[in-house]
Write an enzyme that holds these catalytic residues in place. Structure first.
Site, PDB file in Angstrom:
ATOM      1  N   LYS A 174       0.848  -1.203   0.000  1.00  0.00           N
ATOM      2  CA  LYS A 174       0.000   0.000   0.000  1.00  0.00           C
ATOM      3  C   LYS A 174       0.879   1.247   0.000  1.00  0.00           C
ATOM      4  CE  LYS A 174      -1.793   2.966   2.673  1.00  0.00           C
ATOM      5  NZ  LYS A 174      -1.861   4.066   1.704  1.00  0.00           N
ATOM      6  N   GLU A 249       9.733   1.937  10.573  1.00  0.00           N
ATOM      7  CA  GLU A 249      10.680   3.051  10.422  1.00  0.00           C
ATOM      8  C   GLU A 249       9.865   4.323  10.517  1.00  0.00           C
ATOM      9  OE1 GLU A 249      13.766   3.063  10.517  1.00  0.00           O
ATOM     10  OE2 GLU A 249      14.132   0.919  10.256  1.00  0.00           O
ATOM     11  N   CYS A 283      13.800  11.177   6.051  1.00  0.00           N
ATOM     12  CA  CYS A 283      13.818  10.840   7.481  1.00  0.00           C
ATOM     13  C   CYS A 283      15.222  10.999   8.042  1.00  0.00           C
ATOM     14  CB  CYS A 283      13.272   9.444   7.716  1.00  0.00           C
ATOM     15  SG  CYS A 283      13.942   8.220   6.624  1.00  0.00           S
ATOM     16  N   GLU A 381       9.895  16.555  14.504  1.00  0.00           N
ATOM     17  CA  GLU A 381      10.185  16.325  13.089  1.00  0.00           C
ATOM     18  C   GLU A 381       9.260  17.198  12.245  1.00  0.00           C
ATOM     19  OE1 GLU A 381       9.132  12.608  10.968  1.00  0.00           O
ATOM     20  OE2 GLU A 381      11.178  12.670  10.191  1.00  0.00           O
TER      21      GLU A 381
HETATM   22  O1  TXE Z   1       2.508   9.902   7.069  1.00  0.00           O
HETATM   23  P1  TXE Z   1       1.598   8.728   7.594  1.00  0.00           P
HETATM   24  P2  TXE Z   1       2.167  11.025   5.974  1.00  0.00           P
HETATM   25  C1  TXE Z   1       6.166  12.004   8.732  1.00  0.00           C
HETATM   26  C2  TXE Z   1       6.448  13.439   8.433  1.00  0.00           C
HETATM   27  C3  TXE Z   1       5.232  13.865   7.684  1.00  0.00           C
HETATM   28  C4  TXE Z   1       4.164  13.086   8.364  1.00  0.00           C
HETATM   29  C5  TXE Z   1       2.921  12.864   7.589  1.00  0.00           C
HETATM   30  O2  TXE Z   1       6.565  14.145   9.629  1.00  0.00           O
HETATM   31  O3  TXE Z   1       4.996  15.232   7.806  1.00  0.00           O
HETATM   32  O4  TXE Z   1       4.781  11.852   8.640  1.00  0.00           O
HETATM   33  O5  TXE Z   1       3.181  12.125   6.415  1.00  0.00           O
HETATM   34  C6  TXE Z   1      -0.472   4.983   5.805  1.00  0.00           C
HETATM   35  N1  TXE Z   1      -3.553   2.384   8.973  1.00  0.00           N
HETATM   36  N2  TXE Z   1       6.786  11.093   7.817  1.00  0.00           N
HETATM   37  O6  TXE Z   1       0.782  11.537   6.105  1.00  0.00           O
HETATM   38  O7  TXE Z   1       0.231   9.239   7.852  1.00  0.00           O
HETATM   39  C7  TXE Z   1      -0.513   6.103   4.787  1.00  0.00           C
HETATM   40  O8  TXE Z   1      -1.562   5.899   3.870  1.00  0.00           O
HETATM   41  C8  TXE Z   1      -2.713   1.932   8.036  1.00  0.00           C
HETATM   42  C9  TXE Z   1       8.092  10.691   8.175  1.00  0.00           C
HETATM   43  O9  TXE Z   1       2.518  10.504   4.651  1.00  0.00           O
HETATM   44  O10 TXE Z   1       2.316   8.056   8.685  1.00  0.00           O
HETATM   45  C10 TXE Z   1       0.856   5.993   4.177  1.00  0.00           C
HETATM   46  O11 TXE Z   1       0.883   4.937   3.226  1.00  0.00           O
HETATM   47  N3  TXE Z   1      -1.965   2.741   7.285  1.00  0.00           N
HETATM   48  C11 TXE Z   1       8.545   9.501   7.451  1.00  0.00           C
HETATM   49  C12 TXE Z   1       1.734   5.623   5.365  1.00  0.00           C
HETATM   50  O12 TXE Z   1       0.836   5.070   6.340  1.00  0.00           O
HETATM   51  C13 TXE Z   1      -2.055   4.054   7.482  1.00  0.00           C
HETATM   52  C14 TXE Z   1       8.125   9.370   6.037  1.00  0.00           C
HETATM   53  C15 TXE Z   1       2.458   6.811   5.996  1.00  0.00           C
HETATM   54  O13 TXE Z   1       1.488   7.780   6.321  1.00  0.00           O
HETATM   55  C16 TXE Z   1      -2.925   4.592   8.449  1.00  0.00           C
HETATM   56  C17 TXE Z   1       6.787   9.854   5.793  1.00  0.00           C
HETATM   57  C18 TXE Z   1      -3.680   3.694   9.218  1.00  0.00           C
HETATM   58  N4  TXE Z   1      -4.515   4.111  10.177  1.00  0.00           N
HETATM   59  C19 TXE Z   1       6.180  10.688   6.675  1.00  0.00           C
HETATM   60  N5  TXE Z   1      -2.809   5.943   8.416  1.00  0.00           N
HETATM   61  C20 TXE Z   1      10.024   9.318   7.611  1.00  0.00           C
HETATM   62  N6  TXE Z   1      10.617   9.850   8.676  1.00  0.00           N
HETATM   63  O14 TXE Z   1      10.634   8.679   6.772  1.00  0.00           O
HETATM   64  C21 TXE Z   1      -1.909   6.243   7.457  1.00  0.00           C
HETATM   65  N7  TXE Z   1      -1.456   5.108   6.890  1.00  0.00           N
END
Ligand code: TXE
Length: 479
Positions: A174, A249, A283, A381
């Site tokens: 996903k 991660e 990250c 972050e």
């Molecule tokens: O992250 P999410 P987002 C951090 C960074 C950024 C923030 C938001 O601070 O501003 O996260 O990014 C899935 N059940 N990082 O919105 O929400 C979602 O669809 C199952 C840091 O992208 O954590 C996506 O595929 N899955 C990071 C994935 O989780 C769920 C890199 C990540 O989404 C879900 C990215 C649920 N309930 C963002 N809710 C890094 N440090 O590398 C969401 N998802």
């Protein structure tokens, strides 16, 4: 290109999904990259069913078959890296050279794990009982759910999908909502690779609907996630409740220490690259620059001069250093942290606001604040081109500041002192340490991961990936 529609892939079939959502181009909001349909929970569950049904045969498949398939995928990605990089640049916003580099990285990862499929190790030990043989073998963990973020939309899926398949697991992938095009491109190549149907599935849709349906499905055996701390922790609790094997991660607030004896040209390059390239959306970004007092003023002056030369704009344009922020939501987050920087009394050293582009996009100037260790921009972050610079009295103070964070992904130091570099490598509380290098930028064949709130579970990448993607069996035989 704007007419392109991205579909999900379940049990060897393309599945349209509901609606027609625009796949936004963050550097040109008037021209979407394409459109995509989203799945509901029932269809996401079908993908896990398909992966579960394909597992018995695939888990016993010939490793040469798996190697050949992964090699095919890696070769095609490498051959098409310019085209895939362009898609990535348009969809996520990193510059074209960075995007092509990421596509190449994804191809190399598939090739690395093509080799690993043929090198799955085992052990044979002498038993403590006479006449008994003991063998330790690795078997696939089963049906693996992959939940990926948007910031490396080719490389992160590659470093999860390739080991999963190499070790004989089946996959439901996903991607993040805002990068369906890159996910579709990977799935499209895998769909022609010779994989039996159901071994690889890709589901487009929201985390709350599609991601949840995957995690709740009883046939899912393991979950690998990269994303935010709140989502990661919520998933971790659900996974623990049903004893699902997990690898998480999450965030980072990575320090880069600059000591008085550092080569300042190197230090400024490490800081600017690590904090701001890829729009700070890594990250591993160095979002906390911790500078020893003796060189603080000179470092800041040189960093300001370097940042004044950085060009923000269309990632497809030659000479652009930093593309747009990936989404409106992330831009709002970044702007709110710039406000927090002011509210907490920080001194703005560079940037601080939006930049006009030739097209309508989420352009933001690389922003540097002089901050206190307690300021929000120095603790939380942000995930954008916003960094804080902190003063340190000496090496010990710098090390203490570097470790004063809930996160522990990576930590960097710029110094010419072997003594301090050696001490820092041992005492930095992080999964990865960089000396005279940007904190962002890692090799594909060695472990990736952090400590504290940044990571949970086994490491990713390289041979260490086997810890998550396999389970160990101990077999006893009476000789
Ligand atoms: O992250 P999410 P987002 C951090 C960074 C950024 C923030 C938001 O601070 O501003 O996260 O990014 C899935 N059940 N990082 O919105 O929400 C979602 O669809 C199952 C840091 O992208 O954590 C996506 O595929 N899955 C990071 C994935 O989780 C769920 C890199 C990540 O989404 C879900 C990215 C649920 N309930 C963002 N809710 C890094 N440090 O590398 C969401 N998802």
């Amino acid at each position: 290109m704007s007419e392109q529609r991205f579909s999900s892939y379940i049990a060897g079939q393309w599945v349209e999904g509901d609606g027609s959502h625009a796949d936004e181009n963050p550097s040109d909001l008037d021209v979407p990259v394409g459109h995509y349909g989203t799945l509901d929970a029932a269809r996401a569950a079908q993908a896990v069913d398909a992966a579960g049904a394909a597992l018995p045969a695939w888990s016993l498949s010939n490793p040469q078959q798996r190697a050949d398939i992964l090699d095919f995928v890696g070769s095609e990605i490498l051959a098409r890296k310019a085209e895939l990089g362009r898609l990535l640049a348009r969809e996520e916003g990193k510059t074209l050279p960075e995007s092509i580099g990421e596509a190449a990285r994804a191809g190399q990862i598939f090739k690395f794990f093509a080799g690993e499929a043929l090198r799955i190790p085992g052990e044979k030990l002498a038993s403590t009982r006479p006449g008994v043989d003991v063998e330790i073998t690795r078997e696939p963990v089963g049906t693996v759910g992959i939940i990926a973020p948007w910031n490396f939309p080719l490389a992160i899926p590659a470093w999860k999908i390739a080991p999963a398949l190499a070790y004989g697991n089946t996959v439901v992938f996903k991607p993040a909502e805002i990068v369906p095009g890159c996910a579709w491109a990977i799935a499209e190549i895998l769909s022609r690779s010779g994989l039996p149907e159901g071994v690889f599935n890709m589901v487009l849709g929201s985390g709350r609907v599609v991601g949840q349906a995957m995690v709740e499905h009883p046939k899912l055996d393991a979950l690998t996630f990269t994303g935010s701390v709140p989502t990661g922790h919520a998933l971790l609790k659900q996974a623990a409740a049903r004893a699902l094997k997990v690898q998480m991660e999450m965030g980072g607030k990575n320090p880069l220490v600059v000591l008085a004896d550092a080569d300042l040209d190197t230090a400024v390059e490490c800081a600017v690259n690590g904090a701001f390239f890829s729009t700070g959306q890594r990250c591993t970004a160095s979002s906390r620059l911790i500078v020893e007092n003796a060189v603080y003023d000179e470092f800041v002056a040189r960093a300001q001069a370097r940042l004044a030369k950085v060009r923000v704009g269309d990632p497809l344009e030659a000479g652009i250093d930093i593309g747009p922020v990936a989404s409106r939501q992330q831009l709002d987050t970044d702007l709110s942290y710039i406000q927090a920087g002011h509210d907490d009394g920080g001194e703005l050293l560079a940037g601080g606001g939006r930049v006009e582009g030739k097209t309508k996009g989420h352009y933001l100037a690389p922003t540097l604040f002089a901050a206190k260790p307690s300021d929000r921009i120095a603790r939380e972050e942000i995930f954008g081109p916003v960094a804080a610079v902190l003063r340190a009295d000496d090496y010990e103070h710098a090390l203490a500041l570097a470790n004063d964070t809930e996160f522990g992904l990576c930590a960097g130091i710029c110094t010419t002192s072997l003594k301090h570099a050696t001490h820092f490598k041992r005492h930095a509380q992080a999964g990865m340490v960089m000396v005279n290098l940007p904190t962002a930028g890692v090799d594909p064949h060695v472990p990736f991961g952090g400590r504290k709130a940044s990571s949970y579970g086994p490491r990713e990448q390289g041979r260490y990936a086997a810890e998550f993607y396999t389970t160990v069996k101990t077999a006893y035989t009476a000789a």
